[in-house]
Design a protein around this motif. Structure first.
Motif, PDB file in Angstrom:
ATOM      1  N   VAL B 164      55.472  43.039  52.890  1.00 19.89           N
ATOM      2  CA  VAL B 164      54.523  43.924  53.564  1.00 19.89           C
ATOM      3  C   VAL B 164      53.119  43.344  53.505  1.00 19.89           C
ATOM      4  O   VAL B 164      52.402  43.291  54.510  1.00 19.89           O
ATOM      5  N   SER B 165      52.746  42.879  52.300  1.00 21.57           N
ATOM      6  CA  SER B 165      51.376  42.368  52.179  1.00 21.57           C
ATOM      7  C   SER B 165      51.222  41.084  52.984  1.00 21.57           C
ATOM      8  O   SER B 165      50.144  40.792  53.500  1.00 21.57           O
ATOM      9  N   LEU B 166      52.360  40.352  53.114  1.00 23.66           N
ATOM     10  CA  LEU B 166      52.315  39.132  53.926  1.00 23.66           C
ATOM     11  C   LEU B 166      52.099  39.488  55.393  1.00 23.66           C
ATOM     12  O   LEU B 166      51.283  38.872  56.081  1.00 23.66           O
ATOM     13  N   GLU B 171      48.751  40.224  60.132  1.00 23.90           N
ATOM     14  CA  GLU B 171      48.135  41.117  61.110  1.00 23.90           C
ATOM     15  C   GLU B 171      46.618  40.935  61.085  1.00 23.90           C
ATOM     16  O   GLU B 171      45.965  40.910  62.131  1.00 23.90           O
ATOM     17  N   LYS B 172      46.096  40.811  59.863  1.00 20.26           N
ATOM     18  CA  LYS B 172      44.664  40.630  59.706  1.00 20.26           C
ATOM     19  C   LYS B 172      44.222  39.327  60.389  1.00 20.26           C
ATOM     20  O   LYS B 172      43.222  39.292  61.118  1.00 20.26           O
ATOM     21  N   GLU B 173      45.030  38.266  60.135  1.00 21.15           N
ATOM     22  CA  GLU B 173      44.708  36.983  60.747  1.00 21.15           C
ATOM     23  C   GLU B 173      44.735  37.087  62.262  1.00 21.15           C
ATOM     24  O   GLU B 173      43.861  36.558  62.951  1.00 21.15           O
ATOM     25  N   LYS B 178      42.147  37.474  67.493  1.00 23.67           N
ATOM     26  CA  LYS B 178      41.838  38.253  68.696  1.00 23.67           C
ATOM     27  C   LYS B 178      40.328  38.425  68.815  1.00 23.67           C
ATOM     28  O   LYS B 178      39.749  38.232  69.883  1.00 23.67           O
ATOM     29  N   SER B 179      39.682  38.770  67.691  1.00 21.78           N
ATOM     30  CA  SER B 179      38.230  38.953  67.674  1.00 21.78           C
ATOM     31  C   SER B 179      37.532  37.700  68.167  1.00 21.78           C
ATOM     32  O   SER B 179      36.666  37.745  69.038  1.00 21.78           O
TER      33      SER B 179
END
Lengths: 60, 399
Positions: B164-166, B171-173, B178-179
């Protein structure tokens, strides 16, 4: 004697267009494509106003 | 005499019927008597045992050592088993062994010493003990098994947590990617757009002499399209900055009327034919403590929506009001309105009402307005009736 404008802009299309518009409007225009060249020009022939893009190479 | 006889008979009967085995040996270990319980336990007939060395009833190594035990006791007088009893192993005639408790007492009888052994079979107890031990071992196994499966569950959970943390990390990456993409693309798109816009202005200028309305019309179309694209890119950039938490309100005191008049003037230029923006302020004071840029953006957005979604020859009412500790900003149009079913989604990013038809837009404007207002502790609300118009309000508390 027309007013002197110095345009500093790294994008060629934009710089050329801005220069053209200002010349059509009757200004005497000089242009540079980076901050360093702009500073050199400004010191050589002090303009009445400087139009300068932000975030350009050599613009610190 | 008779009573002695009777007593002897009673004793004999007791011994004969005893549940425990009883046997006697002489000083050299020779069996002198054995009761039925004992013969049954060892599987011998009495005559097979009587007159033989008692060691025949013992497995090795006790068998060869038994004579030694007797001699040691006779020599030292220190008992090892006599008077106390202990658990020992017996050897049956058929070669099998069994555990029993042996109690030995020495008896002085008719001027000589004999030893009486009482044999209490422990097979059942041992079996029960064995069973208990097996059960305990099984229980331990069970506990171990459960512990193991528990450990496995914990490990699986741990692994799931790591996964999950992976994926969160991924997702964060992706979010950051995207940003970066949105902000890069928006900037890179704006530069050529600026060049096109400037060229369009120049064409407009050079074409003046031709006096050709078609040139003017198409230049206007180019400029309009560029304007739409620039608005979209600006919305994307604003949203991106909001998402990245890069928008921080800078509160300053300023004159709300002055700002509102400037905005009205600017927006009047881009309004449709005969669309009149009517500005009015209510209240004795006009100074507010807000972020001027963010507020300007909000009002710009609301008024351009009013222009976009209402027709020519209409009024757009723009009101500011400072009453008590509240500042209320209202933008009201007589436009197409918002269908009731769409109203609850109006502040969601990329949502557009279903009656917008071919009117261009990203569905980001109101989302940005709501978020900017919220950054200044304000709240956006609206009332709307389809085909009659919409009224948006931004409410700020001045305390």
């Amino acid at each position: 004697m027309s007013k002197k404008v110095l345009v500093i802009e790294d994008n060629n299309d934009i710089r050329e267009n801005v220069v053209e518009i200002l010349e059509l409007a009757g200004y005497s225009v000089e242009a540079a494509s980076d901050g360093r060249a702009g500073v050199d020009l400004a010191l050589k022939n002090i303009p009445d106003i400087i139009l300068c893009d932000i975030m350009m190479p050599g613009a610190e | 005499m008779e009573s002695i006889m009777e007593n002897a008979a009673l004793l004999k009967a007791i011994i004969e019927n005893a549940i425990d085995g009883i046997l006697t040996i002489d000083e050299s270990g020779i069996v002198e008597s054995i009761n039925p319980a004992a013969t049954k336990l060892f599987g011998y007939r009495p005559d097979e045992v009587i007159g033989k060395n008692v060691s025949m009833l013992m497995p090795q190594p006790y068998r060869v050592e038994h004579d030694g035990y007797i001699h040691r006791y006779q020599r030292t007088g220190v008992p090892h088993i006599i008077g106390t009893g202990r658990e020992v192993i017996g050897l049956r005639k058929d070669g099998t062994q069994f555990p029993f408790r042996l109690a030995v007492s020495d008896v002085d009888f008719s001027g000589r010493k004999i030893y009486a052994g009482f044999i209490h079979d422990l097979s059942r107890e041992k079996e029960a003990e064995e069973k208990l031990r097996d059960y305990a071992a099984h229980l331990e196994e069970l506990v171990e098994e459960r512990t193991h499966s528990l450990k496995e569950s914990v490990e699986a959970l741990q692994q799931a947590k790591e996964e999950v943390s992976l994926s969160l990390e991924k997702e964060k990456e992706l979010g950051q990617l995207k940003s970066r993409f949105v902000s890069m693309a928006s900037h890179e798109f704006r530069t050529p757009l600026s060049a096109i816009q400037l060229s369009a202005s120049l064409i407009d200028k050079y074409a003046e002499n031709f006096n050709n309305p078609n040139i003017a019309k198409h230049v206007a179309k180019i400029k309009n399209a560029i304007g739409n694209l620039t608005t979209i890119l600006n919305d994307f950039l604003s949203l991106e900055k909001l998402e990245a938490g890069k928008v921080e309100p800078a509160f300053t005191k300023f004159d709300l009327i002055k700002l509102a008049e400037e905005i009205t003037e600017e927006m009047q230029i881009v309004a449709k034919e005969n669309q009149n923006i009517i500005y009015q302020h209510t209240g004795t004071t006009s100074v507010v403590n807000l972020d001027q840029n963010l507020l300007k953006n909000c009002i710009f957005n609301l008024i351009s929506n009013a222009i976009k979604y209402s027709g020519e020859n209409t009024f757009i009412e723009f009101n500011t009001e400072i009453a008590g500790q509240q500042c209320i900003i209202t933008v009201k149009d007589n436009g197409i309105g918002i269908p009731e079913a769409d109203q609850k989604y109006m502040f969601e990013a990329f949502f557009r009402a279903h009656n917008t038809g071919n009117i261009p837009g990203t569905g980001l404007g109101l989302n940005i307005v709501a978020r900017y207002a919220s950054l200044m502790n304000g709240k956006v609300d609206f009332k709307s009736v389809v085909n009659h118009g919409t009224s948006f309000t931004i409410l700020f508390s001045l305390t």
